[in-house]
Design a protein around this motif. Structure first.
Motif, PDB file in Angstrom:
ATOM      1  N   THR A 221      56.598  26.690  43.473  1.00 48.22           N
ATOM      2  CA  THR A 221      55.496  27.532  43.916  1.00 48.22           C
ATOM      3  C   THR A 221      54.249  27.233  43.094  1.00 48.22           C
ATOM      4  N   ASN A 222      53.232  26.661  43.745  1.00 50.43           N
ATOM      5  CA  ASN A 222      51.954  26.352  43.095  1.00 50.43           C
ATOM      6  C   ASN A 222      52.137  25.563  41.805  1.00 50.43           C
ATOM      7  N   ASP A 246      52.353  26.051  48.418  1.00 49.51           N
ATOM      8  CA  ASP A 246      51.044  25.757  47.841  1.00 49.51           C
ATOM      9  C   ASP A 246      50.043  26.758  48.386  1.00 49.51           C
ATOM     10  N   GLY A 247      49.530  27.632  47.527  1.00 45.48           N
ATOM     11  CA  GLY A 247      48.531  28.602  47.959  1.00 45.48           C
ATOM     12  C   GLY A 247      47.221  27.921  48.310  1.00 45.48           C
ATOM     13  N   MET A 250      44.674  28.192  45.602  1.00 49.39           N
ATOM     14  CA  MET A 250      45.195  28.005  44.255  1.00 49.39           C
ATOM     15  C   MET A 250      45.374  26.544  43.891  1.00 49.39           C
ATOM     16  N   GLY A 271      52.904  28.627  52.755  1.00 51.42           N
ATOM     17  CA  GLY A 271      51.556  28.845  52.244  1.00 51.42           C
ATOM     18  C   GLY A 271      50.528  28.118  53.071  1.00 51.42           C
ATOM     19  N   THR A 274      47.455  22.448  51.842  1.00 51.59           N
ATOM     20  CA  THR A 274      46.360  22.369  50.883  1.00 51.59           C
ATOM     21  C   THR A 274      46.040  20.948  50.440  1.00 51.59           C
ATOM     22  N   GLU A 295      49.456  30.841  56.274  1.00 49.43           N
ATOM     23  CA  GLU A 295      48.343  31.258  55.421  1.00 49.43           C
ATOM     24  C   GLU A 295      47.030  30.652  55.917  1.00 49.43           C
TER      25      GLU A 295
END
Length: 498
Positions: A221-222, A246-247, A250, A271, A274, A295
């Motif tokens: 996560t991230n 992956d936010g 972020m 997420g 990105t 997202e």
């Protein structure tokens, strides 16, 4: 007794008076069966409760006063801080001093780490490992603690050597740190590893997967938010499933995701889409793939649809690239965002790769501009055996009038029109499932199920059911499921509705 007398009372007298406030052990209510249970069973009950509630049971009666001392878990996270207002580290110290640790199944901590805590944290981890801890979860920068300002720093933390040679740890979670691995890992029973906002060296995942032979699930996560994320896993006896979140706001967009895993069992994206490039190779046939980029729907102007097509072409390109890479995936799970991208491609008559999936799950609100994407995926999967439509609350990305005016269609007759096209008849499709997670029709009396009521709020679902029913000659059963109930129909029994 006056307040002055209470203050001058000897400590021993005060303790005796407190003890008298508890009911006598021998006096139970006739219905108090729980207090009559053996301590081992009571401890199992406490292990199921939040830490605050478990500790408060010591005030119930003399029978319960010391049961908490034998609990099998240490769980002091942001929830403890919010509910009690007490800091984590002093609370843990007090708990460990008073409890009688014989067996520890779970050890979870969330706190702001600094180097002065090193020896104390190491001693706690060593104690947990000594007592056979199975689940270990450490968060070194608790953003969920709303009393404090978020701090984006990832300290180096050197775990005690006993962690890397533990035979008890089955599930390990680490958050907010720079991972510094030893030359050799001997976590021989580790099956699940979760890393949240962890800075990883390029060879970290390869080393972990090689040395932890029983590892089955890797959740990232991230991770490496400011750099490339590299996941290299050498051939191994146990396939490994990888979940990547992956936010969108972020992870640095000018980074790459690099995956090389010939024994990949499954890959899940969550997420946002990105990173700039998705460089994935050596994907085995029959892998499970899940694309959950929803997202992206909640970020304004990430994707904009105009009469000329998609604004945000890199996302379309990356999605098409992922479809090409996972063309032979056995199981595919698509989110609404992917379905909407494919809807635009279908309306503009752009080619979509054929998929070899036998199982397909679609998260969709069955909105008008999702329908072409659903048709696109059904057309791309001629070998379907199982189809699941999960009806969720969903929104659309922004579609300008120049596009809708050019490509508009009759929503009510869409599946009827599609049915007239030359489409595959799914000879292998045996199971069709609809799940309604948010609709008003969640339950029904025995023998009173109504298919039309089931699709309340998702009217396009009824036409989709008719379409698939007409195309799947060997359909064996149709399942309707809500959050509370489920019912199965034979295709012939649905004739009254179709």
């Amino acid at each position: 007794m006056t307040l002055r007398m209470a203050k001058t009372m000897a400590p021993a007298q005060r303790r005796r008076k407190c003890l008298k406030s508890y009911p006598e052990d021998a006096v139970y209510s006739e219905n108090d069966f729980i207090s009559r249970l053996h301590d081992e069973i009571l401890v199992l009950i406490l292990d199921k409760l939040p830490m605050k509630d478990a500790l408060r049971t010591s005030m119930l009666s003399r029978r319960w006063r010391f049961v908490w001392r034998s609990m099998h878990k240490v769980d002091f996270t942001y929830r403890w801080v919010e509910e009690t207002g007490n800091e984590v580290l002093p609370s843990v110290s007090q708990f460990l001093r008073r409890c009688k640790v014989k067996e520890m199944n779970c050890f979870r901590l969330s706190f702001r780490y600094n180097s002065s805590m090193l020896h104390r944290i190491n001693s706690w981890i060593s104690l947990a490992l000594k007592n056979g801890v199975k689940e270990l979860d450490l968060n070194f920068n608790d953003l969920e603690d709303t009393r404090k300002k978020a701090m984006w720093r990832h300290p180096y933390y050197h775990f005690p050597d006993c962690l890397y040679s533990s035979s008890s740890v089955v599930k390990l979670g680490l958050a907010f740190l720079k991972l510094d691995l030893p030359t050799r890992l001997r976590l021989k029973n580790l099956r699940e590893l979760s890393l949240d906002r962890v800075v990883l060296p390029d060879d970290a995942i390869e080393k972990i997967a090689t040395d932890c032979e029983k590892l089955e699930l890797l959740s990232l996560t991230n991770c490496n938010m400011r750099g490339d994320l590299k996941i290299t896993i050498q051939p191994r006896a146990v396939p490994i499933k990888v979940s990547i979140l992956d936010g969108f706001m972020m992870v640095e967009p000018k980074t790459d995701l690099i995956i090389d895993c010939p024994t990949l069992g499954g890959l899940e994206f969550r997420g946002g889409m990105t990173r700039t490039n998705f460089l994935i190779k050596n994907v085995p046939a029959g892998v499970e793939a899940r694309f959950n980029f929803d997202e992206m729907l909640y970020r304004q102007r990430v994707v904009l649809v105009t009469g000329a097509g998609l604004y945000g072409a890199q996302y379309n390109k990356n999605l098409q690239n992922l479809l090409n890479i996972f063309q032979s995936a056995k199981h595919f799970h698509f989110c609404s965002w992917c379905i909407q991208i494919l809807s635009v491609k279908k309306m503009m008559k752009q080619e979509v790769v054929m998929l070899g999936s036998t199982s397909l799950v679609l998260d969709t609100g069955l909105l008008k501009w999702e329908l072409p994407g659903i048709a696109c995926l059904l057309t791309a999967c001629p070998n379907l055996e199982n189809l699941a439509v999960v009806m969720v609350r969903q929104s659309m990305f922004k579609i300008r009038e120049t596009f809708t005016r050019k490509y508009d269609f009759d929503e009510g007759r869409y599946w009827e029109i599609i049915g007239q096209e030359t489409l595959p008849c799914w000879q292998s499709l045996h199971v069709l499932k609809f799940k309604n997670e948010y609709g008003e029709y969640q339950t029904w009396d025995e023998g009173m199920f109504c298919v039309r009521s089931f699709f309340t709020g998702y009217e396009n679902g009824m036409n989709l059911l008719k379409f698939v029913h007409s195309k799947a000659a060997n359909l064996e059963r149709v399942i309707f499921r809500t959050n509370t109930k489920s019912i199965t129909y034979l295709p012939s029994d649905l004739a009254i509705y179709l």
